[in-house]
Motif scaffolding. Structure first.
Motif, mmCIF file in Angstrom:
data_model
loop_
_atom_site.group_PDB
_atom_site.id
_atom_site.type_symbol
_atom_site.label_atom_id
_atom_site.label_comp_id
_atom_site.label_asym_id
_atom_site.label_seq_id
_atom_site.Cartn_x
_atom_site.Cartn_y
_atom_site.Cartn_z
ATOM 1 N N ALA A 160 -7.348 40.241 -11.549
ATOM 2 C CA ALA A 160 -7.360 40.050 -13.003
ATOM 3 C C ALA A 160 -6.079 40.607 -13.635
ATOM 4 N N ARG A 161 -5.603 41.730 -13.111
ATOM 5 C CA ARG A 161 -4.369 42.306 -13.635
ATOM 6 C C ARG A 161 -3.188 41.372 -13.374
ATOM 7 N N GLN A 162 -3.111 40.835 -12.147
ATOM 8 C CA GLN A 162 -2.028 39.915 -11.818
ATOM 9 C C GLN A 162 -2.111 38.641 -12.662
ATOM 10 N N TRP A 163 -3.332 38.202 -12.910
ATOM 11 C CA TRP A 163 -3.545 36.998 -13.713
ATOM 12 C C TRP A 163 -3.003 37.212 -15.131
ATOM 13 N N ARG A 164 -3.329 38.346 -15.716
ATOM 14 C CA ARG A 164 -2.850 38.648 -17.066
ATOM 15 C C ARG A 164 -1.324 38.736 -17.098
ATOM 16 N N ALA A 165 -0.749 39.385 -16.070
ATOM 17 C CA ALA A 165 0.702 39.518 -16.017
ATOM 18 C C ALA A 165 1.370 38.154 -15.906
ATOM 19 N N TRP A 166 0.790 37.293 -15.097
ATOM 20 C CA TRP A 166 1.352 35.955 -14.945
ATOM 21 C C TRP A 166 1.295 35.186 -16.259
ATOM 22 N N ARG A 167 0.196 35.264 -16.968
ATOM 23 C CA ARG A 167 0.070 34.565 -18.240
ATOM 24 C C ARG A 167 1.113 35.052 -19.258
ATOM 25 N N GLU A 168 1.341 36.348 -19.241
ATOM 26 C CA GLU A 168 2.336 36.894 -20.172
ATOM 27 C C GLU A 168 3.736 36.400 -19.845
ATOM 28 N N GLU A 169 4.055 36.339 -18.554
ATOM 29 C CA GLU A 169 5.375 35.880 -18.136
ATOM 30 C C GLU A 169 5.527 34.385 -18.339
ATOM 31 N N ALA A 170 4.457 33.636 -18.198
ATOM 32 C CA ALA A 170 4.523 32.177 -18.307
ATOM 33 C C ALA A 170 4.426 31.697 -19.745
ATOM 34 N N ALA A 171 4.048 32.567 -20.636
ATOM 35 C CA ALA A 171 3.878 32.156 -22.041
ATOM 36 C C ALA A 171 5.223 31.709 -22.615
ATOM 37 N N SER A 181 0.834 -1.210 0.000
ATOM 38 C CA SER A 181 0.000 0.000 0.000
ATOM 39 C C SER A 181 0.863 1.251 0.000
ATOM 40 N N ALA A 182 1.900 1.256 0.825
ATOM 41 C CA ALA A 182 2.779 2.420 0.900
ATOM 42 C C ALA A 182 3.478 2.661 -0.428
ATOM 43 N N GLU A 183 3.887 1.608 -1.090
ATOM 44 C CA GLU A 183 4.555 1.751 -2.387
ATOM 45 C C GLU A 183 3.595 2.287 -3.444
ATOM 46 N N ARG A 184 2.341 1.836 -3.413
ATOM 47 C CA ARG A 184 1.352 2.349 -4.361
ATOM 48 C C ARG A 184 1.107 3.845 -4.147
ATOM 49 N N VAL A 185 1.038 4.244 -2.889
ATOM 50 C CA VAL A 185 0.843 5.670 -2.593
ATOM 51 C C VAL A 185 2.045 6.467 -3.063
ATOM 52 N N ARG A 186 3.237 5.975 -2.781
ATOM 53 C CA ARG A 186 4.463 6.657 -3.238
ATOM 54 C C ARG A 186 4.449 6.848 -4.746
ATOM 55 N N ASP A 187 4.173 5.774 -5.480
ATOM 56 C CA ASP A 187 4.172 5.860 -6.942
ATOM 57 C C ASP A 187 3.049 6.757 -7.442
ATOM 58 N N GLY A 188 1.916 6.723 -6.745
ATOM 59 C CA GLY A 188 0.774 7.535 -7.154
ATOM 60 C C GLY A 188 1.028 9.020 -7.016
ATOM 61 N N ILE A 189 1.644 9.430 -5.911
ATOM 62 C CA ILE A 189 1.890 10.865 -5.725
ATOM 63 C C ILE A 189 2.969 11.346 -6.682
ATOM 64 N N CYS A 190 3.941 10.494 -6.998
ATOM 65 C CA CYS A 190 4.970 10.888 -7.965
ATOM 66 C C CYS A 190 4.384 11.056 -9.362
ATOM 67 N N ALA A 191 3.356 10.269 -9.674
ATOM 68 C CA ALA A 191 2.780 10.288 -11.021
ATOM 69 C C ALA A 191 1.743 11.388 -11.217
ATOM 70 N N ARG A 192 1.326 12.043 -10.147
ATOM 71 C CA ARG A 192 0.305 13.081 -10.295
ATOM 72 C C ARG A 192 0.823 14.227 -11.159
ATOM 73 N N PRO A 193 0.016 14.708 -12.114
ATOM 74 C CA PRO A 193 0.470 15.821 -12.963
ATOM 75 C C PRO A 193 0.532 17.129 -12.187
ATOM 76 N N GLU A 194 1.358 18.023 -12.671
ATOM 77 C CA GLU A 194 1.432 19.353 -12.073
ATOM 78 C C GLU A 194 0.095 20.071 -12.276
ATOM 79 N N PRO A 195 -0.307 20.911 -11.349
ATOM 80 C CA PRO A 195 -1.589 21.616 -11.494
ATOM 81 C C PRO A 195 -1.510 22.702 -12.557
ATOM 82 N N ASP A 196 -2.664 23.070 -13.042
ATOM 83 C CA ASP A 196 -2.767 24.186 -13.983
ATOM 84 C C ASP A 196 -2.368 25.467 -13.250
ATOM 85 N N GLY A 197 -1.423 26.215 -13.803
ATOM 86 C CA GLY A 197 -0.971 27.434 -13.153
ATOM 87 C C GLY A 197 -2.074 28.450 -12.942
#
Length: 339
Positions: free
Chosen positions: A327-338, A295-311
């Protein structure tokens, strides 16, 4: 009204004891995997529950999952597992994939991981008062530590619960150290259970490394609350074997002899020995231990396999309706992350 010292508990029925051993051992092994993942850079940080498995599993097992609700801190891995929480979803909070974890708190009857010191306590009281006002019979179980017991939020919540006779059990895992501050320097009088008298509720101190003692004390407190008797305080006296977190260094403030003495009182090894004395065969226990490792090994492998969240999630769930500044910060972040 004086705080009581609970006597040694009678042994649990064999099947129940074996189930708790499975939960405690699995939690111990997942805990070890999580520490290793933090050292490998998979988890940014982690708080170990090693040594506190009996206090957590015993108290969680006392709940009626059809109507009760647990309010955890950031260290209740054994309580989460005992209540059937998806452990990959639970560890998602430690990998910083999602605040509070990627599991369903309502379905599991286990609240979101709460990193605010003392934060789960007023939440539990509010929920318990809601249950009472709605005419239901659910009880809240609130986890907190000895350090949190000095927080104003905890005192205010306990006082309100006592005045309103809210159906809540306050479960303090007294692991002797509020980060680097020992009990004697932050708990006046030396007993957290004794504080219950000031709020008009019963208080009991139990051996937090004895899973049967914690289970029976919590069960009694829940029955007291469900019958209209109001809140109770259970102090489970245990020890934090590992550092406060993976960024802590206990050699700066703890005596190695103290740590060694408490390692010899390990709650998982203690329960295994009790199971052997009660007649559980080595083959039965070996099977439980093999399943726990798997069980512990399955949990370990499962958390490693989880995808990164949407920024975009950094901004999407801050307000029901985003402000102009967000909204302004959101737009700025999208521009920097593009790309």
């Amino acid at each position: 009204m004086q705080a009581q010292e609970a006597r040694a508990a009678d042994p649990l029925p064999p099947a129940h004891a074996r189930s708790l051993y499975r939960a405690m051992l699995t939690a111990r092994l997942i805990d070890g995997e999580a520490i290793a993942l933090q050292r490998q850079g998979v988890l940014p940080a982690y708080v170990s529950a090693r040594g506190q498995e009996a206090a957590q599993a015993g108290s969680a097992a006392a709940l009626d999952i059809e109507r009760d609700f647990a309010f955890p801190t950031y260290r209740e891995i054994a309580a989460a597992l005992t209540l059937g929480v998806d452990m990959v979803g639970y560890l998602a909070s430690h990998r910083a994939l999602w605040h509070g974890g990627l599991y369903d708190p309502v379905a599991s009857r286990f609240g979101a991981v709460n990193a605010v010191v003392g934060g789960p306590v007023p939440h539990a009281v509010g929920w318990a008062m809601g249950e009472r006002l709605a005419g239901r019979t659910g009880c809240a179980l609130s986890y907190f530590g000895d350090g949190a017991s000095s927080e104003g939020d905890v005192h205010e919540a306990m006082n309100l619960a006592g005045v309103m006779r809210a159906p809540v059990v306050f479960l303090c895992q007294n692991n002797r150290w509020a980060l680097s501050v020992p009990n004697e320097r932050q708990v006046a009088g030396g007993s957290i259970a004794a504080r219950a008298a000031g709020y008009g509720m019963p208080g009991v101190a139990v051996d937090g490394n004895d899973v049967a003692a914690v289970y029976r004390a919590t069960r009694q407190a829940l029955e007291h609350a469900r019958s209209g008797g109001g809140p109770s305080l259970v102090e489970a006296r245990t020890y934090r074997i590992e550092p406060h977190s993976t960024s802590d260094d206990t050699s700066r403030y703890r005596d190695p002899d103290e740590e060694r003495q408490w390692r010899e009182r390990d709650p998982v090894a203690r329960l295994r020995a009790e199971l052997g004395e009660a007649g559980h065969t080595d083959d039965t226990l070996a099977r439980v231990e093999r399943e726990a490792r798997e069980s512990a090994e399955r949990v370990r492998d499962g958390i490693c396999a989880r995808p990164e969240p949407d920024g975009d999630d950094l901004f999407r769930y801050v307000y029901a309706e985003p402000t102009d500044e967000l909204a302004r910060q959101w737009r700025a972040w999208r521009e920097e992350a593009a790309p």
